[in-house]
Design a protein around this motif. Structure first.
Motif, PDB file in Angstrom:
ATOM      1  N   GLU A  64      65.052  31.137  63.865  1.00 26.59           N
ATOM      2  CA  GLU A  64      64.694  32.040  63.582  1.00 26.59           C
ATOM      3  C   GLU A  64      64.782  32.887  65.286  1.00 26.59           C
ATOM      4  O   GLU A  64      65.386  33.605  65.663  1.00 26.59           O
ATOM      5  N   GLY A  65      63.910  31.549  66.053  1.00 27.55           N
ATOM      6  CA  GLY A  65      64.605  31.604  67.668  1.00 27.55           C
ATOM      7  C   GLY A  65      63.210  32.756  68.035  1.00 27.55           C
ATOM      8  O   GLY A  65      63.672  32.882  69.453  1.00 27.55           O
ATOM      9  N   GLU A  66      62.977  33.176  67.340  1.00 24.59           N
ATOM     10  CA  GLU A  66      61.336  33.062  67.972  1.00 24.59           C
ATOM     11  C   GLU A  66      60.269  32.877  67.921  1.00 24.59           C
ATOM     12  O   GLU A  66      59.985  32.332  66.770  1.00 24.59           O
ATOM     13  N   PRO A  67      59.090  32.633  69.120  1.00 25.25           N
ATOM     14  CA  PRO A  67      57.968  31.561  69.249  1.00 25.25           C
ATOM     15  C   PRO A  67      57.076  32.409  68.450  1.00 25.25           C
ATOM     16  O   PRO A  67      56.972  33.848  67.828  1.00 25.25           O
ATOM     17  N   ARG A  68      56.076  31.315  67.324  1.00 24.54           N
ATOM     18  CA  ARG A  68      55.171  31.920  66.588  1.00 24.54           C
ATOM     19  C   ARG A  68      54.654  30.941  67.401  1.00 24.54           C
ATOM     20  O   ARG A  68      53.923  29.874  67.290  1.00 24.54           O
ATOM     21  N   LEU A  69      53.059  31.742  66.297  1.00 24.34           N
ATOM     22  CA  LEU A  69      51.600  30.383  67.094  1.00 24.34           C
ATOM     23  C   LEU A  69      51.311  30.926  65.731  1.00 24.34           C
ATOM     24  O   LEU A  69      51.063  31.191  64.601  1.00 24.34           O
ATOM     25  N   GLY A  70      50.569  29.477  65.681  1.00 26.97           N
ATOM     26  CA  GLY A  70      48.801  28.976  64.501  1.00 26.97           C
ATOM     27  C   GLY A  70      48.290  28.452  65.351  1.00 26.97           C
ATOM     28  O   GLY A  70      47.829  27.490  66.314  1.00 26.97           O
ATOM     29  N   LEU A  71      46.775  28.456  64.391  1.00 27.33           N
ATOM     30  CA  LEU A  71      45.865  27.522  65.110  1.00 27.33           C
ATOM     31  C   LEU A  71      45.166  26.925  63.977  1.00 27.33           C
ATOM     32  O   LEU A  71      45.144  27.810  62.704  1.00 27.33           O
ATOM     33  N   VAL A 125      41.270  32.457  73.323  1.00 29.18           N
ATOM     34  CA  VAL A 125      42.045  32.117  74.510  1.00 29.18           C
ATOM     35  C   VAL A 125      43.540  31.223  73.733  1.00 29.18           C
ATOM     36  O   VAL A 125      44.475  31.748  74.775  1.00 29.18           O
ATOM     37  N   ALA A 126      43.882  31.381  73.219  1.00 35.53           N
ATOM     38  CA  ALA A 126      44.953  30.736  72.578  1.00 35.53           C
ATOM     39  C   ALA A 126      45.942  31.882  71.985  1.00 35.53           C
ATOM     40  O   ALA A 126      46.519  32.175  72.449  1.00 35.53           O
ATOM     41  N   ARG A 127      45.566  32.734  71.673  1.00 38.47           N
ATOM     42  CA  ARG A 127      46.363  33.733  71.464  1.00 38.47           C
ATOM     43  C   ARG A 127      46.584  34.732  72.349  1.00 38.47           C
ATOM     44  O   ARG A 127      47.856  35.089  72.576  1.00 38.47           O
ATOM     45  N   GLU A 128      45.487  34.726  73.738  1.00 41.66           N
ATOM     46  CA  GLU A 128      46.214  35.713  74.333  1.00 41.66           C
ATOM     47  C   GLU A 128      47.228  34.913  75.297  1.00 41.66           C
ATOM     48  O   GLU A 128      48.139  35.535  75.851  1.00 41.66           O
ATOM     49  N   HIS A 129      46.930  33.719  75.386  1.00 35.71           N
ATOM     50  CA  HIS A 129      47.986  33.089  76.790  1.00 35.71           C
ATOM     51  C   HIS A 129      49.354  32.649  76.146  1.00 35.71           C
ATOM     52  O   HIS A 129      50.448  33.362  76.045  1.00 35.71           O
ATOM     53  N   PHE A 130      49.608  32.885  74.258  1.00 35.06           N
ATOM     54  CA  PHE A 130      50.442  32.520  73.803  1.00 35.06           C
ATOM     55  C   PHE A 130      51.366  34.394  74.336  1.00 35.06           C
ATOM     56  O   PHE A 130      52.507  34.259  73.941  1.00 35.06           O
ATOM     57  N   ARG A 131      50.416  35.398  74.062  1.00 34.82           N
ATOM     58  CA  ARG A 131      50.737  36.789  73.158  1.00 34.82           C
ATOM     59  C   ARG A 131      51.259  37.172  75.371  1.00 34.82           C
ATOM     60  O   ARG A 131      52.760  38.175  75.082  1.00 34.82           O
ATOM     61  N   LEU A 132      50.271  36.477  75.740  1.00 30.49           N
ATOM     62  CA  LEU A 132      52.015  36.619  77.441  1.00 30.49           C
ATOM     63  C   LEU A 132      52.439  35.557  77.795  1.00 30.49           C
ATOM     64  O   LEU A 132      53.394  37.005  78.372  1.00 30.49           O
ATOM     65  N   SER A 133      53.137  34.359  77.452  1.00 28.77           N
ATOM     66  CA  SER A 133      53.813  34.024  77.918  1.00 28.77           C
ATOM     67  C   SER A 133      54.875  34.206  76.386  1.00 28.77           C
ATOM     68  O   SER A 133      56.276  33.692  76.893  1.00 28.77           O
ATOM     69  N   ARG A 134      55.132  34.788  75.236  1.00 28.39           N
ATOM     70  CA  ARG A 134      55.491  34.895  74.572  1.00 28.39           C
ATOM     71  C   ARG A 134      57.367  35.146  74.774  1.00 28.39           C
ATOM     72  O   ARG A 134      57.882  34.941  74.781  1.00 28.39           O
ATOM     73  N   ALA A 135      57.425  36.131  75.974  1.00 27.95           N
ATOM     74  CA  ALA A 135      58.765  36.236  76.317  1.00 27.95           C
ATOM     75  C   ALA A 135      59.166  35.500  76.983  1.00 27.95           C
ATOM     76  O   ALA A 135      60.545  35.336  76.457  1.00 27.95           O
ATOM     77  N   ASP A 136      58.727  34.577  77.960  1.00 28.86           N
ATOM     78  CA  ASP A 136      58.881  33.370  78.603  1.00 28.86           C
ATOM     79  C   ASP A 136      59.664  31.811  77.910  1.00 28.86           C
ATOM     80  O   ASP A 136      59.896  30.518  78.371  1.00 28.86           O
ATOM     81  N   LEU A 137      59.183  31.988  76.473  1.00 25.00           N
ATOM     82  CA  LEU A 137      59.315  30.686  75.499  1.00 25.00           C
ATOM     83  C   LEU A 137      59.727  31.166  74.657  1.00 25.00           C
ATOM     84  O   LEU A 137      60.681  31.765  74.294  1.00 25.00           O
ATOM     85  N   PRO A 138      61.013  29.252  74.313  1.00 34.82           N
ATOM     86  CA  PRO A 138      61.685  28.873  73.985  1.00 34.82           C
ATOM     87  C   PRO A 138      61.596  29.518  72.387  1.00 34.82           C
ATOM     88  O   PRO A 138      60.265  29.203  71.930  1.00 34.82           O
ATOM     89  N   GLY A 139      62.494  29.880  71.708  1.00 35.39           N
ATOM     90  CA  GLY A 139      62.064  29.996  69.129  1.00 35.39           C
ATOM     91  C   GLY A 139      61.783  28.357  69.482  1.00 35.39           C
ATOM     92  O   GLY A 139      62.169  27.226  69.312  1.00 35.39           O
ATOM     93  N   MET A 140      60.478  28.642  69.125  1.00 37.97           N
ATOM     94  CA  MET A 140      59.493  27.634  69.072  1.00 37.97           C
ATOM     95  C   MET A 140      58.486  27.400  67.912  1.00 37.97           C
ATOM     96  O   MET A 140      57.701  28.828  68.228  1.00 37.97           O
ATOM     97  N   ASP A 141      57.474  26.701  67.337  1.00 32.80           N
ATOM     98  CA  ASP A 141      56.672  27.357  66.532  1.00 32.80           C
ATOM     99  C   ASP A 141      55.337  25.959  67.588  1.00 32.80           C
ATOM    100  O   ASP A 141      55.931  25.532  67.729  1.00 32.80           O
ATOM    101  N   VAL A 142      54.457  26.663  67.213  1.00 30.68           N
ATOM    102  CA  VAL A 142      53.299  26.367  68.192  1.00 30.68           C
ATOM    103  C   VAL A 142      52.016  26.330  66.515  1.00 30.68           C
ATOM    104  O   VAL A 142      52.298  27.297  66.546  1.00 30.68           O
ATOM    105  N   VAL A 143      51.504  24.954  67.232  1.00 28.03           N
ATOM    106  CA  VAL A 143      50.332  24.848  66.252  1.00 28.03           C
ATOM    107  C   VAL A 143      49.225  24.584  67.259  1.00 28.03           C
ATOM    108  O   VAL A 143      49.481  23.675  67.386  1.00 28.03           O
ATOM    109  N   VAL A 144      48.077  25.042  67.890  1.00 20.21           N
ATOM    110  CA  VAL A 144      47.003  24.206  68.680  1.00 20.21           C
ATOM    111  C   VAL A 144      46.067  23.888  68.120  1.00 20.21           C
ATOM    112  O   VAL A 144      45.233  24.752  67.149  1.00 20.21           O
ATOM    113  N   LEU A 145      45.971  23.097  68.259  1.00 20.20           N
ATOM    114  CA  LEU A 145      44.442  22.302  67.827  1.00 20.20           C
ATOM    115  C   LEU A 145      43.434  21.816  68.704  1.00 20.20           C
ATOM    116  O   LEU A 145      44.068  22.196  70.281  1.00 20.20           O
TER     117      LEU A 145
END
Length: 139
Positions: free
Chosen positions: A62-69, A88-108
């Motif tokens: 879909e081209g939009e970066p998404r985050l899972g925790l 902290v993970a949500r905050e960094h993702f939110r701040l850098s979301r515009a610069d990220l390519p379309g990807m799904d990320v799960v933080v472990l």
């Protein structure tokens, strides 16, 4: 509720924490919501490691970066520490979301992440997202 533009507060020059954006949102469209999405990322995706974090990532059609925790009680015993890592993970993702390519990320979280100071946790999250962005853009 107003739809005013987010207000940006720049952190001090010597600060290791990111600039703060007030009024910014972490919309539902930017989250991994289903177990199927998490499984797809964990099964088919690549991995990026820092000393105390692992990010599983997969290109998002879909081209939009998404985050899972996924910060487990086995790795981070105390609830307030798990919440701190996720915040902290949500905050960094939110701040850098515009610069990220379309990807799904799960933080472990790995063992020992609850012992990190806030500047170290911010640094590791920033490093992990930068590595993930480069890896996903290269593929």
């Amino acid at each position: 509720m107003t739809d005013a533009a987010p207000e940006v507060l720049i952190a001090g020059a010597d600060s290791t924490e990111p600039a703060v954006i007030r009024g910014g949102r972490f919309p539902r469209s930017a989250r991994l919501l289903s177990g199927r999405d998490y499984q797809r990322v964990m099964r088919d995706g690549g991995r990026v490691h820092t000393a105390n974090l692992m990010l599983a990532l997969r290109a998002n059609p879909e081209g939009e970066p998404r985050l899972g925790l996924a910060v487990s009680r086995k790795r981070v015993r105390l609830a307030h520490e798990r919440n701190r890592v996720k915040r902290v993970a949500r905050e960094h993702f939110r701040l850098s979301r515009a610069d990220l390519p379309g990807m799904d990320v799960v933080v472990l979280a790995k063992s020992g992440v609850d012992k990190l100071s806030m500047p170290d946790l911010h640094r590791q999250m920033r490093q992990a997202l930068n590595k993930a962005s480069r890896k996903c853009a290269a593929s």
